[in-house]
Design a protein around this motif. Structure first.
Motif, PDB file in Angstrom:
ATOM      1  N   GLN A   1       0.860  -1.117  -0.014  1.00 54.90           N
ATOM      2  CA  GLN A   1       0.056  -0.140   0.095  1.00 54.90           C
ATOM      3  C   GLN A   1       0.739   1.298   0.012  1.00 54.90           C
ATOM      4  OE1 GLN A   1      -2.847   0.039   3.077  1.00 54.90           O
ATOM      5  NE2 GLN A   1      -3.113  -2.242   3.239  1.00 54.90           N
ATOM      6  N   GLY A   2       0.396   2.011  -0.397  1.00 53.06           N
ATOM      7  CA  GLY A   2       1.051   3.712  -0.463  1.00 53.06           C
ATOM      8  C   GLY A   2       2.375   3.517  -1.544  1.00 53.06           C
ATOM      9  N   ALA A   3       3.290   4.393  -0.819  1.00 49.14           N
ATOM     10  CA  ALA A   3       4.709   4.555  -1.605  1.00 49.14           C
ATOM     11  C   ALA A   3       5.214   3.055  -1.650  1.00 49.14           C
ATOM     12  CB  ALA A   3       5.484   5.566  -0.917  1.00 49.14           C
ATOM     13  N   ALA A   4       5.404   2.367  -0.558  1.00 48.58           N
ATOM     14  CA  ALA A   4       5.970   1.152  -0.566  1.00 48.58           C
ATOM     15  C   ALA A   4       5.035   0.049  -1.604  1.00 48.58           C
ATOM     16  CB  ALA A   4       5.908   0.495   0.671  1.00 48.58           C
ATOM     17  N   GLY A   5       3.661   0.356  -1.819  1.00 45.27           N
ATOM     18  CA  GLY A   5       2.981  -0.650  -2.488  1.00 45.27           C
ATOM     19  C   GLY A   5       3.217  -0.276  -3.938  1.00 45.27           C
TER      20      GLY A   5
ATOM     21  N   LEU B   1       6.076   0.648  -5.105  1.00 43.54           N
ATOM     22  CA  LEU B   1       7.563   0.297  -5.448  1.00 43.54           C
ATOM     23  C   LEU B   1       7.252  -1.573  -5.469  1.00 43.54           C
ATOM     24  CD1 LEU B   1       9.565   1.933  -2.951  1.00 43.54           C
ATOM     25  CD2 LEU B   1       9.637   2.615  -5.475  1.00 43.54           C
ATOM     26  N   PHE B   2       6.250  -1.984  -4.619  1.00 42.07           N
ATOM     27  CA  PHE B   2       6.229  -3.322  -4.585  1.00 42.07           C
ATOM     28  C   PHE B   2       5.571  -4.111  -6.011  1.00 42.07           C
ATOM     29  CE2 PHE B   2       2.999  -7.063  -4.097  1.00 42.07           C
ATOM     30  CZ  PHE B   2       3.903  -7.778  -3.318  1.00 42.07           C
ATOM     31  N   HIS B   3       4.690  -3.076  -6.632  1.00 39.92           N
ATOM     32  CA  HIS B   3       4.356  -3.703  -7.663  1.00 39.92           C
ATOM     33  C   HIS B   3       5.138  -3.166  -9.021  1.00 39.92           C
ATOM     34  CE1 HIS B   3       0.268  -4.499  -6.017  1.00 39.92           C
ATOM     35  NE2 HIS B   3       0.284  -3.148  -5.626  1.00 39.92           N
TER      36      HIS B   3
ATOM     37  N   GLU C   1       4.530   6.918 -11.197  1.00 44.23           N
ATOM     38  CA  GLU C   1       3.624   6.841 -12.487  1.00 44.23           C
ATOM     39  C   GLU C   1       2.159   6.254 -12.010  1.00 44.23           C
ATOM     40  OE1 GLU C   1       5.292   4.496 -15.560  1.00 44.23           O
ATOM     41  OE2 GLU C   1       7.033   6.278 -15.893  1.00 44.23           O
ATOM     42  N   HIS C   2       2.335   5.670 -10.523  1.00 41.06           N
ATOM     43  CA  HIS C   2       1.084   4.948 -10.083  1.00 41.06           C
ATOM     44  C   HIS C   2       0.242   6.048  -9.495  1.00 41.06           C
ATOM     45  CE1 HIS C   2       2.366   0.538 -10.089  1.00 41.06           C
ATOM     46  NE2 HIS C   2       3.389   1.272 -10.704  1.00 41.06           N
ATOM     47  N   GLY C   3      -0.814   6.101  -9.483  1.00 34.48           N
ATOM     48  CA  GLY C   3      -1.678   7.163  -8.633  1.00 34.48           C
ATOM     49  C   GLY C   3      -1.519   6.868  -7.239  1.00 34.48           C
TER      50      GLY C   3
ATOM     51  N   SER D   1       0.388  12.600  -0.028  1.00 34.47           N
ATOM     52  CA  SER D   1       1.476  12.066   1.154  1.00 34.47           C
ATOM     53  C   SER D   1       2.426  11.195   0.977  1.00 34.47           C
ATOM     54  CB  SER D   1       0.525  11.999   2.452  1.00 34.47           C
ATOM     55  OG  SER D   1      -0.281  10.823   2.212  1.00 34.47           O
ATOM     56  N   GLU D   2       1.880  10.110  -0.007  1.00 30.69           N
ATOM     57  CA  GLU D   2       2.662   8.950  -0.318  1.00 30.69           C
ATOM     58  C   GLU D   2       3.614   9.388  -1.369  1.00 30.69           C
ATOM     59  OE1 GLU D   2       2.958   5.809   1.393  1.00 30.69           O
ATOM     60  OE2 GLU D   2       1.955   7.214   3.101  1.00 30.69           O
ATOM     61  N   LYS D   3       2.948   9.993  -2.377  1.00 30.74           N
ATOM     62  CA  LYS D   3       3.582  10.599  -3.500  1.00 30.74           C
ATOM     63  C   LYS D   3       4.942  11.232  -3.155  1.00 30.74           C
ATOM     64  CE  LYS D   3       3.024  12.551  -8.192  1.00 30.74           C
ATOM     65  NZ  LYS D   3       2.086  13.266  -8.989  1.00 30.74           N
ATOM     66  N   ALA D   4       4.773  12.234  -2.134  1.00 29.03           N
ATOM     67  CA  ALA D   4       5.846  12.983  -1.499  1.00 29.03           C
ATOM     68  C   ALA D   4       7.019  12.355  -0.909  1.00 29.03           C
ATOM     69  CB  ALA D   4       5.273  13.713  -0.339  1.00 29.03           C
TER      70      ALA D   4
END
Length: 459
Positions: free
Chosen positions: A266-270, A272-274, A293-295, A299-302
Motif C-alpha cells: 500500500q502507499g509509496a511502498a505498495g 514500489l512493490f508492484h 507513475e502510479h496514482g 502524502s505517499e507520493k511526496a
C-alpha cells in the motif's frame, strides 16, 4: 565491517563505527531516514527476508503460548535462573534455543530435502563448523548467556535481534517482549490463524512439534544442562526444515499474511512493490521513477518525490569527495578539471541543494543528526566557488570523522593542495555517473529480496 555494523544496529549509527572506511561523508544516516519513511521501519538492511520474518514470529508465538499455558511449570534449574516465564531473560533464552534448533534442523536435512536452501540463514556458517568438526552432533543449552549462542552476540545478530524492530513497529510486542497489551491482540489473532489455523499445513505441523518440544525442555530437567541434538526428534527437525526450507517456500504460504500485517503493498511502498513484482534488472532510480507513475495519495507520493530530489544532491556530494580523495596529492584545480569531465561545474551542487534546502525540517528527519548533516551539506554546497565548496566539504568530512573519534581522510591547504592521509579512492568512469545519476539505494535491493520471497521467486 560494514555488514557487521549493519547487523548489530537496526538503524545505522555511524558514530559507533570503528572503521574509517565506512561512509566517509556520513550520508547513510541521511538517505536511510528517507528509506525508512517509505517502508515505515518494516524493511531495512538487516530485516528483509520473509523466511526470517516468519521464523521470528513463529518463535515468539511459541514463547507467548508457553507463557499463557498454566500447565507449564519451569523445572527447578530454570526456576532458579529465571524465576518465571514472563521475564525478558527467559524469553531471550527461549528464542535463542529455538533459533539453534532450527539452524541445526536445516543442516540435518539440507542434503536430503530438495527444497532446503541454507542461504541467508543467520548463524548457518558457525553452526556448520560445529556440525562438521565436533565428534558428536552439537549440544543445545537453554540459556540467554553466550554459552548457548551459535552466533557471537546472537541476541543482536540472530533472527530475534535483527527482526525485532519490524515486529515491534507492526505491533506484536514491545521492547521487553510483552505480548499481552490490548493493542497487540488483533495481530496475534491473525498470527494464530497463519501458524496453527491449519494443523496439517507445513507451519501447523511445525508448530505442533515445536511447542511440544519446548514445553518438555523447560518442564523437565535436561541431563547435565545440555541436550544432544541427536536426541531431538526427527519429527520436529523435519517439520522445521520443511516449513522454513527457503524464503520462496515460506513466501508461498505467508504472502497474504505479511502483506496484511506490513501493508507494504500500500502507499509509496505498495507502488514500489508492484514495480518490483513486474520487472527485473532495474535500478533503484528506475524503480522509484516508475512507481511515481502510479496514482498515489499526495502524502505517499511526496515520500518518493523527496528521494528523487534528494539523491542527486547526495550522489554529487559523494562524487566530489571521491574526486578529492582519488590521488595522494593534487590541487583543487585538478579536482575541478576532473569534475568537468563528469559533466559538472561550480553551479552543480548549489543548484541541487536548492531542491533539498528545506528537507531538514521534514518530519522524517527533523531534529535528528541526519537533519544536521543535511543542513551542513547544503551550506557546503552554497559556500561559493567550486574551490570554496571543496574546502567546505573537507571541513564537513572532518567533523563527521571527528564525531566518530576518527581522523579525516584529507585536508585542503591554504594554497589549494589536497593531501590524502588515508587510502586513495578508485574513480568511477564518467559515463557511469552522469549528472542526475544515483549512488545510494534507499533499501530497494532489500525490498526486492523481500518481494521475491513473497512471490516464491529466487532473489
Amino acid at each position: 565491517m560494514t555488514h557487521f555494523l549493519q547487523a548489530l544496529l537496526t538503524d545505522y549509527d555511524d558514530s559507533l563505527s570503528s572503521d574509517s572506511y565506512i561512509d566517509p561523508m556520513g550520508l547513510l544516516i541521511i538517505w536511510s531516514a528517507f528509506g525508512r519513511q517509505v517502508f515505515r521501519n518494516r524493511i531495512n538492511s538487516v530485516s528483509n527476508d520473509v523466511r526470517n520474518f516468519t521464523l521470528n514470529l513463529f518463535h515468539h508465538y511459541l514463547v507467548k503460548k508457553l507463557i499463557e499455558d498454566d500447565d507449564v511449570v519451569l523445572n527447578n534449574a530454570l526456576q532458579r535462573l529465571y524465576q518465571n516465564k514472563d521475564g525478558l531473560n527467559f524469553k531471550q533464552a527461549s528464542l535463542i534455543f529455538l533459533e539453534n534448533v532450527f539452524v541445526f534442523s536445516i543442516l540435518r536435512y539440507e542434503a536430503s530435502l530438495v527444497d532446503v536452501d541454507p542461504a541467508g540463514i543467520l548463524g548457518i556458517s558457525n553452526a556448520r563448523r560445529r556440525w562438521m568438526n565436533e565428534k558428536h552432533r552439537p549440544a543445545l543449552i537453554f540459556t540467554h548467556e553466550p554459552a548457548g549462542q551459535i552466533l557471537v552476540r546472537q541476541l543482536s545478530l540472530g533472527v530475534s535481534g535483527r527482526y525485532k524492530t519490524p515486529l515491534m513497529e507492526i505491533g506484536f510486542f514491545d521492547g521487553n517482549y510483552h505480548y499481552h497489551k490490548p493493542a497487540y491482540q488483533g495481530r496475534w489473532a491473525e498470527a494464530e490463524k497463519l501458524i496453527a489455523g491449519r494443523p496439517n499445513s507445513l507451519l501447523g505441523k511445525a508448530a505442533y512439534e515445536a511447542y511440544k518440544f519446548l514445553k518438555a525442555c523447560v518442564s523437565r530437567p535436561i541431563q547435565g544442562g545440555k541436550l544432544q541434538f541427536d536426541d531431538v526428534s526427527t519429527k520436529l527437525t523435519e517439520a522445521y526444515a520443511r516449513a522454513f526450507a527457503s524464503p520462496q517456500v515460506v513466501g508461498r504460504y505467508a504472502k497474504t499474511f505479511w502483506l496484511g500485517q506490513t501493508e507494504l503493498d500500500q502507499g509509496a511502498a505498495g507502488a514500489l512493490f508492484h514495480v518490483l513484482e513486474d520487472t527485473e534488472d532495474i535500478t533503484p532510480q528506475e524503480v522509484i521513477e516508475r512507481a511515481l507513475e502510479h496514482g498515489l495519495p499526495s502524502s505517499e507520493k511526496a515520500k518518493l518525490e523527496q528521494i528523487v530530489q534528494l539523491e542527486p544532491f547526495l550522489a554529487d556530494c559523494s562524487l566530489l569527495f571521491t574526486l578529492m580523495a582519488s590521488r595522494r596529492t593534487q590541487s583543487t584545480s585538478d579536482v575541478a578539471d576532473a569534475w568537468a569531465k563528469f559533466g559538472r561545474d561550480a553551479m552543480r551542487l548549489p543548484q541541487a541543494a536548492k531542491a533539498v534546502a528545506e528537507y531538514p525540517n521534514l518530519p522524517a528527519i527533523k531534529g535528528t543528526a541526519a537533519a544536521a548533516r543535511l543542513r551542513q551539506l547544503v551550506a557546503a554546497a552554497n559556500a561559493g566557488s567550486l574551490d570554496d565548496q571543496m574546502r567546505a566539504l573537507a571541513i564537513y568530512h572532518s567533523r563527521v570523522m571527528q564525531s566518530r573519534g576518527q581522523v579525516s581522510w584529507l585536508n585542503v591547504g591554504s594554497d589549494g593542495t589536497i593531501k590524502v592521509h588515508a587510502r586513495t579512492v578508485s574513480l568511477p568512469k564518467p559515463e557511469s555517473r552522469p549528472p542526475g545519476s544515483w549512488h545510494n539505494n534507499y533499501y530497494l535491493p532489500q525490498f526486492r529480496s523481500f518481494v521475491n520471497g513473497l512471490r516464491g521467486a529466487d532473489a
